[in-house]
Design a protein around this motif. Structure first.
Motif, PDB file in Angstrom:
ATOM      1  N   ARG A  79      46.122 -39.428  76.394  1.00 29.83           N
ATOM      2  CA  ARG A  79      46.233 -39.867  77.467  1.00 29.83           C
ATOM      3  C   ARG A  79      46.555 -41.108  78.087  1.00 29.83           C
ATOM      4  NH1 ARG A  79      47.608 -34.249  76.533  1.00 29.83           N
ATOM      5  NH2 ARG A  79      49.557 -33.103  76.799  1.00 29.83           N
ATOM      6  N   ASP A  80      46.950 -41.633  78.755  1.00 29.46           N
ATOM      7  CA  ASP A  80      47.212 -42.797  79.108  1.00 29.46           C
ATOM      8  C   ASP A  80      46.917 -41.863  80.557  1.00 29.46           C
ATOM      9  OD1 ASP A  80      47.344 -45.120  81.114  1.00 29.46           O
ATOM     10  OD2 ASP A  80      49.092 -43.814  82.460  1.00 29.46           O
ATOM     11  N   HIS A  82      44.753 -38.286  82.809  1.00 26.16           N
ATOM     12  CA  HIS A  82      44.563 -36.918  83.200  1.00 26.16           C
ATOM     13  C   HIS A  82      44.206 -36.237  81.051  1.00 26.16           C
ATOM     14  CE1 HIS A  82      45.814 -35.296  86.917  1.00 26.16           C
ATOM     15  NE2 HIS A  82      46.410 -36.739  86.328  1.00 26.16           N
ATOM     16  N   ARG A 120      47.895 -26.945  81.734  1.00 28.82           N
ATOM     17  CA  ARG A 120      47.192 -27.859  81.324  1.00 28.82           C
ATOM     18  C   ARG A 120      46.420 -28.206  82.198  1.00 28.82           C
ATOM     19  NH1 ARG A 120      46.414 -33.269  80.437  1.00 28.82           N
ATOM     20  NH2 ARG A 120      44.868 -33.689  78.537  1.00 28.82           N
ATOM     21  N   VAL A 164      54.560 -30.934  86.639  1.00 31.83           N
ATOM     22  CA  VAL A 164      53.079 -31.313  86.915  1.00 31.83           C
ATOM     23  C   VAL A 164      52.917 -32.578  87.919  1.00 31.83           C
ATOM     24  CG1 VAL A 164      52.946 -33.478  85.631  1.00 31.83           C
ATOM     25  CG2 VAL A 164      54.526 -32.646  84.565  1.00 31.83           C
ATOM     26  N   MET A 165      51.698 -31.884  87.832  1.00 33.89           N
ATOM     27  CA  MET A 165      51.025 -32.012  89.522  1.00 33.89           C
ATOM     28  C   MET A 165      49.360 -32.405  89.961  1.00 33.89           C
ATOM     29  SD  MET A 165      52.197 -28.502  90.735  1.00 33.89           S
ATOM     30  CE  MET A 165      52.049 -27.751  89.146  1.00 33.89           C
ATOM     31  N   TYR A 179      53.379 -50.259  91.893  1.00 33.32           N
ATOM     32  CA  TYR A 179      52.923 -49.523  90.890  1.00 33.32           C
ATOM     33  C   TYR A 179      52.169 -50.389  90.375  1.00 33.32           C
ATOM     34  CZ  TYR A 179      51.306 -45.967  87.782  1.00 33.32           C
ATOM     35  OH  TYR A 179      50.269 -45.380  87.086  1.00 33.32           O
ATOM     36  N   SER A 230      53.090 -31.240  94.169  1.00 31.01           N
ATOM     37  CA  SER A 230      54.335 -32.188  93.140  1.00 31.01           C
ATOM     38  C   SER A 230      54.261 -33.418  93.749  1.00 31.01           C
ATOM     39  CB  SER A 230      55.302 -31.710  93.128  1.00 31.01           C
ATOM     40  OG  SER A 230      56.410 -32.402  94.626  1.00 31.01           O
ATOM     41  N   PHE A 341      54.069 -33.293  78.405  1.00 31.25           N
ATOM     42  CA  PHE A 341      54.915 -32.205  79.609  1.00 31.25           C
ATOM     43  C   PHE A 341      55.062 -34.001  80.293  1.00 31.25           C
ATOM     44  CE2 PHE A 341      51.083 -29.848  78.916  1.00 31.25           C
ATOM     45  CZ  PHE A 341      51.616 -28.526  79.916  1.00 31.25           C
ATOM     46  N   LEU A 359      60.237 -43.979  87.257  1.00 34.67           N
ATOM     47  CA  LEU A 359      59.599 -44.597  86.932  1.00 34.67           C
ATOM     48  C   LEU A 359      59.045 -43.518  85.559  1.00 34.67           C
ATOM     49  CD1 LEU A 359      57.777 -47.372  85.872  1.00 34.67           C
ATOM     50  CD2 LEU A 359      55.756 -46.353  87.692  1.00 34.67           C
ATOM     51  N   ARG A 360      59.093 -42.053  86.029  1.00 32.43           N
ATOM     52  CA  ARG A 360      58.291 -41.491  85.046  1.00 32.43           C
ATOM     53  C   ARG A 360      58.463 -41.540  84.233  1.00 32.43           C
ATOM     54  NH1 ARG A 360      55.948 -36.845  88.950  1.00 32.43           N
ATOM     55  NH2 ARG A 360      54.241 -36.455  87.733  1.00 32.43           N
ATOM     56  N   TYR A 364      56.319 -41.777  80.819  1.00 28.39           N
ATOM     57  CA  TYR A 364      55.635 -40.629  80.184  1.00 28.39           C
ATOM     58  C   TYR A 364      56.485 -40.285  78.345  1.00 28.39           C
ATOM     59  CZ  TYR A 364      53.603 -38.605  84.627  1.00 28.39           C
ATOM     60  OH  TYR A 364      53.147 -38.360  85.655  1.00 28.39           O
ATOM     61  N   SER A 368      53.834 -40.758  75.291  1.00 26.29           N
ATOM     62  CA  SER A 368      53.437 -39.081  74.417  1.00 26.29           C
ATOM     63  C   SER A 368      54.121 -39.563  73.245  1.00 26.29           C
ATOM     64  CB  SER A 368      54.211 -38.225  75.135  1.00 26.29           C
ATOM     65  OG  SER A 368      55.434 -38.024  75.564  1.00 26.29           O
ATOM     66  N   ARG A 371      51.809 -42.046  71.197  1.00 25.17           N
ATOM     67  CA  ARG A 371      49.990 -41.357  71.082  1.00 25.17           C
ATOM     68  C   ARG A 371      50.389 -40.095  70.177  1.00 25.17           C
ATOM     69  NH1 ARG A 371      49.323 -36.236  73.885  1.00 25.17           N
ATOM     70  NH2 ARG A 371      50.606 -36.009  75.375  1.00 25.17           N
TER      71      ARG A 371
HETATM   72  C1  HEM Z   1      53.476 -37.729  91.722  1.00 26.94           C
HETATM   73  C2  HEM Z   1      52.957 -38.431  91.140  1.00 26.94           C
HETATM   74  C3  HEM Z   1      52.057 -37.885  89.976  1.00 26.94           C
HETATM   75  C4  HEM Z   1      51.153 -37.130  89.325  1.00 26.94           C
HETATM   76  C5  HEM Z   1      51.439 -35.412  90.135  1.00 26.94           C
HETATM   77  C6  HEM Z   1      51.053 -36.774  87.652  1.00 26.94           C
HETATM   78  C7  HEM Z   1      50.665 -35.833  87.508  1.00 26.94           C
HETATM   79  C8  HEM Z   1      50.200 -36.060  85.703  1.00 26.94           C
HETATM   80  C9  HEM Z   1      49.381 -35.148  85.214  1.00 26.94           C
HETATM   81  C10 HEM Z   1      49.329 -33.591  85.786  1.00 26.94           C
HETATM   82  C11 HEM Z   1      49.210 -35.671  83.927  1.00 26.94           C
HETATM   83  C12 HEM Z   1      48.927 -34.585  83.167  1.00 26.94           C
HETATM   84  C13 HEM Z   1      50.137 -34.183  82.109  1.00 26.94           C
HETATM   85  C14 HEM Z   1      49.061 -33.051  80.991  1.00 26.94           C
HETATM   86  O1  HEM Z   1      48.850 -32.417  80.913  1.00 26.94           O
HETATM   87  O2  HEM Z   1      50.034 -33.222  79.396  1.00 26.94           O
HETATM   88  C15 HEM Z   1      50.307 -36.756  83.773  1.00 26.94           C
HETATM   89  C16 HEM Z   1      50.083 -37.535  82.486  1.00 26.94           C
HETATM   90  C17 HEM Z   1      50.292 -38.731  82.638  1.00 26.94           C
HETATM   91  N1  HEM Z   1      51.345 -39.289  83.400  1.00 26.94           N
HETATM   92 FE1  HEM Z   1      51.373 -38.749  85.811  1.00 26.94          FE
HETATM   93  N2  HEM Z   1      51.530 -38.318  87.664  1.00 26.94           N
HETATM   94  C18 HEM Z   1      52.156 -39.317  88.809  1.00 26.94           C
HETATM   95  C19 HEM Z   1      52.923 -40.151  88.485  1.00 26.94           C
HETATM   96  C20 HEM Z   1      52.361 -40.979  87.448  1.00 26.94           C
HETATM   97  C21 HEM Z   1      53.200 -42.300  87.043  1.00 26.94           C
HETATM   98  C22 HEM Z   1      53.591 -43.574  88.468  1.00 26.94           C
HETATM   99  C23 HEM Z   1      52.369 -42.970  85.959  1.00 26.94           C
HETATM  100  C24 HEM Z   1      52.721 -43.517  85.524  1.00 26.94           C
HETATM  101  C25 HEM Z   1      53.986 -44.570  85.721  1.00 26.94           C
HETATM  102  C26 HEM Z   1      52.293 -42.369  85.495  1.00 26.94           C
HETATM  103  C27 HEM Z   1      51.767 -42.315  83.933  1.00 26.94           C
HETATM  104  C28 HEM Z   1      51.647 -40.606  83.492  1.00 26.94           C
HETATM  105  C29 HEM Z   1      51.244 -40.634  81.859  1.00 26.94           C
HETATM  106  C30 HEM Z   1      51.724 -41.788  80.874  1.00 26.94           C
HETATM  107  C31 HEM Z   1      50.607 -39.980  81.747  1.00 26.94           C
HETATM  108  C32 HEM Z   1      50.045 -39.253  80.017  1.00 26.94           C
HETATM  109  C33 HEM Z   1      52.023 -38.301  79.455  1.00 26.94           C
HETATM  110  C34 HEM Z   1      51.556 -38.246  78.137  1.00 26.94           C
HETATM  111  O3  HEM Z   1      51.085 -38.406  77.689  1.00 26.94           O
HETATM  112  O4  HEM Z   1      52.237 -36.813  77.640  1.00 26.94           O
HETATM  113  N3  HEM Z   1      51.935 -40.539  85.945  1.00 26.94           N
HETATM  114  N4  HEM Z   1      50.701 -37.120  85.213  1.00 26.94           N
END
Ligand code: HEM
Length: 380
Positions: A79-80, A82, A120, A164-165, A179, A230, A341, A359-360, A364, A368, A371
């Motif tokens: 993942r990018d 976590h 997870r 997702v937290m 960002y 969150s 997720f 954005l997410r 995401y 996902s 990968r």
């Molecule tokens: C409220 C803010 C955010 C929270 C609470 C958060 C939390 C998380 C968590 C817990 C994961 C792991 C999920 C898993 O277990 O598979 C994750 C994955 C990821 N997050 Fe965030 N994140 C936040 C913001 C962002 C932002 C702004 C970006 C980029 C735009 C981002 C990009 C990613 C990506 C690319 C993954 C991996 C997705 C995948 O390959 O399945 N996140 N995030």
């Protein structure tokens, strides 16, 4: 002569220290006054979408994929964010029997209903590192067999509701534009400079740098002893809310975890294994929501601002149990790696709101899929 020089140096150092203390105190005072003026309500209870937001998304996806490739673990694409999991666990999420009627929406519609779920638990970094390294810790929950049309039309995720937290209550940027510039700088290895994008002091994001530094916190003894937020807001039916998951050991049989050896690289996984698999002792949490009160400074579009709990306290809506289980098998770890997720795997009643959530949605999904295709995943 030498004595005089030492005395002069001592006086000079004392004056310098005093000046620095006064300047720091003044800076702190001015900063506090500025933010209590700037962060005063009321705020909008609707989303406000900047016109140029979309054009940043594609660049962010490209940078995210660059990061994914930078951090490849041997041949697997992680993942990018976590990237390192402590485990994927089976869980039960039970809606409170006496949930207040105005909170009964989406998966919380039916009091007493129990959902089966995957949880997870992870470290935040894009590269798997020793658990004792300062980092954010993530929790992603996937409720299964959830009926109803979802916000993302993806057949693989048609029956899922995700939450997702991570374990800090504020995000280190305010919006998509920030960002994009911050993430691009970080992808180039400029971790601190990312918060100082130009020589113009008006562009300096000192408050956000402090949030980023606080987010990188020491590890808890076990992933079941920290609170996951969150951070960004969501809908809950007609309400705007933030949610969080807090440990609720009082709902589980008494259990005391033996002190983990924090020098071991994966001690957070070992702690889970000790409690759930060896000692067969479940772990308990509560899912809580905090309603926006737009009369106060509780913005939708700036997740770097925490919503004040003294104005709007969190309310428990469901109980989460991680039952005793065996989770640390190569099959389950691979399954976990291949899960995806996304806060947009959601019913419309739980719609993600605010710029960072908008954005997410695209990022995401793109990362996902990238990968999973690279890993030729069989399961999703
Ligand atoms: C409220 C803010 C955010 C929270 C609470 C958060 C939390 C998380 C968590 C817990 C994961 C792991 C999920 C898993 O277990 O598979 C994750 C994955 C990821 N997050 Fe965030 N994140 C936040 C913001 C962002 C932002 C702004 C970006 C980029 C735009 C981002 C990009 C990613 C990506 C690319 C993954 C991996 C997705 C995948 O390959 O399945 N996140 N995030």
């Amino acid at each position: 002569m030498l004595k005089k020089l030492w005395l002069w140096l001592g006086r000079w150092l004392a004056k310098l220290t005093l000046t620095l203390v006064v300047v720091a105190g003044l800076g702190w005072g001015l900063g506090t006054a500025y933010y209590s003026w700037k962060f005063s309500g009321p705020v909008s209870s609707e989303e406000q979408i900047p016109l140029d937001e979309d054009r940043y998304t594609q660049t962010i996806i490209e940078d995210a994929i660059r990061v994914v490739e930078q951090h490849r673990d041997n041949t697997r694409v992680l993942r990018d964010a976590h990237a390192k999991a402590h485990g994927c666990l089976k869980a039960e999420v039970s809606v409170l029997q006496d949930l207040a009627p105005d909170l009964r929406h989406g998966v919380l519609q039916e009091p007493g209903k129990t959902w089966q779920a995957w949880v997870r638990l992870s470290n935040g970094n894009a590269y798997p590192q020793f658990d004792r390294a300062r980092d954010a810790r993530g929790m992603a929950i996937k409720l299964l067999d959830v009926p109803g049309t979802k916000l993302l039309a993806s057949p693989q995720h048609a029956n899922e509701q995700d939450f997702v937290m991570f374990n800090h209550p504020a995000f280190f940027v305010r919006d998509v534009a920030e960002y994009q510039s911050n993430f691009a700088a970080q992808a180039d290895g400029k971790k601190v400079l990312a918060f100082f994008p130009s020589w113009d002091p008006r562009s300096w994001e000192v408050r956000h740098l402090i949030i980023a530094l606080k987010t990188l916190s020491p590890a808890p003894q076990t992933p079941v002893q920290t609170t996951y937020n969150s951070i960004a807001p969501f809908k809950l039916g007609p309400h705007n809310i933030k949610y969080r998951v807090i440990p609720a050991a009082e709902n589980c049989p008494n259990y005391s975890l033996p002190a983990p050896n924090t020098d071991l690289p994966n001690f957070l996984r070992s702690s889970l294994y000790q409690q759930l698999s060896l000692d067969r002792s479940p772990a308990c949490f509560a899912l809580q929501v905090q309603k926006q009160n737009p009369q106060y400074y509780m913005p939708i579009e700036d997740p770097s601002v925490e919503w004040d709990e003294s104005i709007s306290p969190f309310q428990t809506v469901a109980l989460i149990t991680l039952p005793a289980q065996d989770f640390d098998s190569s099959e389950q770890n691979l399954f976990c790696d291949n899960l995806a997720f996304n806060p947009w795997h959601a019913l419309p009643e739980h719609r993600p709101i605010g710029g960072i959530n908008r954005l997410r949605k695209a990022v995401y999904q793109a990362v996902s899929i990238y990968r999973q295709e690279r890993n030729q995943a069989q399961t999703q």
